[in-house]
Design a protein around this motif. Structure first.
Motif, short mmCIF file in Angstrom:
data_model
loop_
_atom_site.label_atom_id
_atom_site.label_comp_id
_atom_site.label_asym_id
_atom_site.label_seq_id
_atom_site.Cartn_x
_atom_site.Cartn_y
_atom_site.Cartn_z
N ASN A 62 -4.71 -4.63 -9.08
CA ASN A 62 -4.99 -6.03 -8.81
C ASN A 62 -4.19 -6.64 -7.66
OD1 ASN A 62 -6.96 -7.02 -10.96
ND2 ASN A 62 -5.47 -5.85 -12.16
N TYR A 63 -3.14 -5.98 -7.23
CA TYR A 63 -2.28 -6.53 -6.17
C TYR A 63 -1.92 -5.44 -5.18
CZ TYR A 63 -1.80 -10.29 -9.55
OH TYR A 63 -2.07 -11.30 -10.44
N ASP A 64 -1.71 -5.82 -3.95
CA ASP A 64 -1.30 -4.89 -2.91
C ASP A 64 0.22 -4.74 -2.99
OD1 ASP A 64 -1.22 -3.25 -0.69
OD2 ASP A 64 -1.33 -4.90 0.75
N VAL A 65 0.64 -3.85 -3.87
CA VAL A 65 2.06 -3.68 -4.14
C VAL A 65 2.37 -2.18 -4.22
CG1 VAL A 65 1.70 -3.89 -6.63
CG2 VAL A 65 3.94 -4.35 -5.70
N PRO A 66 3.49 -1.75 -3.65
CA PRO A 66 3.88 -0.33 -3.78
C PRO A 66 4.10 0.04 -5.24
CG PRO A 66 5.24 -1.44 -2.13
CD PRO A 66 4.45 -2.50 -2.83
N ARG A 67 3.75 1.26 -5.60
CA ARG A 67 3.86 1.71 -6.99
C ARG A 67 5.29 1.56 -7.52
NH1 ARG A 67 0.41 3.34 -10.43
NH2 ARG A 67 1.10 4.47 -12.25
N GLU A 68 6.27 1.85 -6.71
CA GLU A 68 7.67 1.74 -7.14
C GLU A 68 8.00 0.29 -7.54
OE1 GLU A 68 11.74 1.85 -4.76
OE2 GLU A 68 10.85 3.86 -4.96
N THR A 69 7.53 -0.66 -6.77
CA THR A 69 7.74 -2.08 -7.08
C THR A 69 6.99 -2.44 -8.35
OG1 THR A 69 8.01 -2.61 -4.74
CG2 THR A 69 7.47 -4.44 -6.21
N ALA A 70 5.76 -1.97 -8.48
CA ALA A 70 4.95 -2.24 -9.67
C ALA A 70 5.62 -1.69 -10.92
CB ALA A 70 3.55 -1.67 -9.50
N GLU A 71 6.22 -0.51 -10.82
CA GLU A 71 6.90 0.10 -11.97
C GLU A 71 8.08 -0.76 -12.42
OE1 GLU A 71 7.73 4.01 -10.44
OE2 GLU A 71 5.82 4.81 -11.18
N LYS A 72 8.87 -1.24 -11.47
CA LYS A 72 10.01 -2.10 -11.80
C LYS A 72 9.53 -3.41 -12.44
CE LYS A 72 13.01 -0.32 -8.19
NZ LYS A 72 13.65 -0.60 -6.91
N ASP A 73 8.49 -3.99 -11.87
CA ASP A 73 7.94 -5.23 -12.42
C ASP A 73 7.34 -5.00 -13.80
OD1 ASP A 73 8.70 -6.53 -10.11
OD2 ASP A 73 6.68 -6.57 -9.25
N ALA A 74 6.69 -3.86 -14.00
CA ALA A 74 6.07 -3.54 -15.29
C ALA A 74 7.14 -3.44 -16.39
CB ALA A 74 5.28 -2.23 -15.20
N ILE A 75 8.25 -2.84 -16.07
CA ILE A 75 9.35 -2.74 -17.04
C ILE A 75 9.85 -4.12 -17.41
CG2 ILE A 75 11.74 -1.97 -17.36
CD1 ILE A 75 10.93 0.53 -15.62
N ALA A 76 10.02 -4.99 -16.41
CA ALA A 76 10.49 -6.35 -16.67
C ALA A 76 9.49 -7.13 -17.52
CB ALA A 76 10.76 -7.07 -15.34
N ILE A 77 8.21 -6.99 -17.21
CA ILE A 77 7.17 -7.70 -17.97
C ILE A 77 7.12 -7.18 -19.41
CG2 ILE A 77 4.67 -8.02 -18.18
CD1 ILE A 77 4.66 -7.96 -15.03
N PHE A 78 7.12 -5.86 -19.57
CA PHE A 78 7.09 -5.26 -20.91
C PHE A 78 8.30 -5.74 -21.72
CE2 PHE A 78 7.97 -1.95 -24.02
CZ PHE A 78 6.71 -1.71 -24.55
N ASP A 79 9.47 -5.70 -21.12
CA ASP A 79 10.69 -6.14 -21.81
C ASP A 79 10.60 -7.62 -22.21
OD1 ASP A 79 11.75 -3.60 -21.60
OD2 ASP A 79 13.11 -4.10 -19.95
N ALA A 80 10.07 -8.46 -21.31
CA ALA A 80 9.94 -9.89 -21.61
C ALA A 80 8.96 -10.12 -22.77
CB ALA A 80 9.49 -10.65 -20.37
N PHE A 81 7.85 -9.40 -22.75
CA PHE A 81 6.89 -9.52 -23.86
C PHE A 81 7.53 -9.08 -25.17
CE2 PHE A 81 2.43 -9.35 -21.65
CZ PHE A 81 2.73 -10.49 -20.93
#
Length: 89
Positions: A62-81
């Motif tokens: 859904n976004y033009d983002v490098p996979r490495e950045t997406a992985e870091k963001d995914a961890i933060a989102i998962f942890d927040a949820f």
């Protein structure tokens, strides 16, 4: 883990909030505000097994983002949820 079933995403004006519609009285301490990215993920994750890998994939699609950045963001989102009780086993 999955999104907690009794929670519903609502758009109020330009804001997205997650609420428990079964509450007899509104308890503002259990209303969560999401940004547009988290709201999009909430919609996409509904009914799915939520993992950081799935969130990473959704961010990349859904976004033009490098996979490495997406992985870091995914961890933060998962942890927040998890921290806020939005996911259940």
């Amino acid at each position: 883990m999955k999104l907690k079933k009794d929670l519903v995403l609502r758009k109020i004006g330009e804001q997205y909030v997650v609420v428990d519609p079964g509450q007899d009285m509104v308890d503002m301490s259990t209303v969560f505000t999401l940004n547009s990215t988290s709201a999009l993920l909430w919609k996409e994750l509904d009914g799915s097994e939520v993992t950081t890998a799935l969130i990473t994939d959704l961010l990349c699609v859904n976004y033009d983002v490098p996979r490495e950045t997406a992985e870091k963001d995914a961890i933060a989102i998962f942890d927040a949820f998890c921290t806020n009780g939005l996911l259940v086993d």
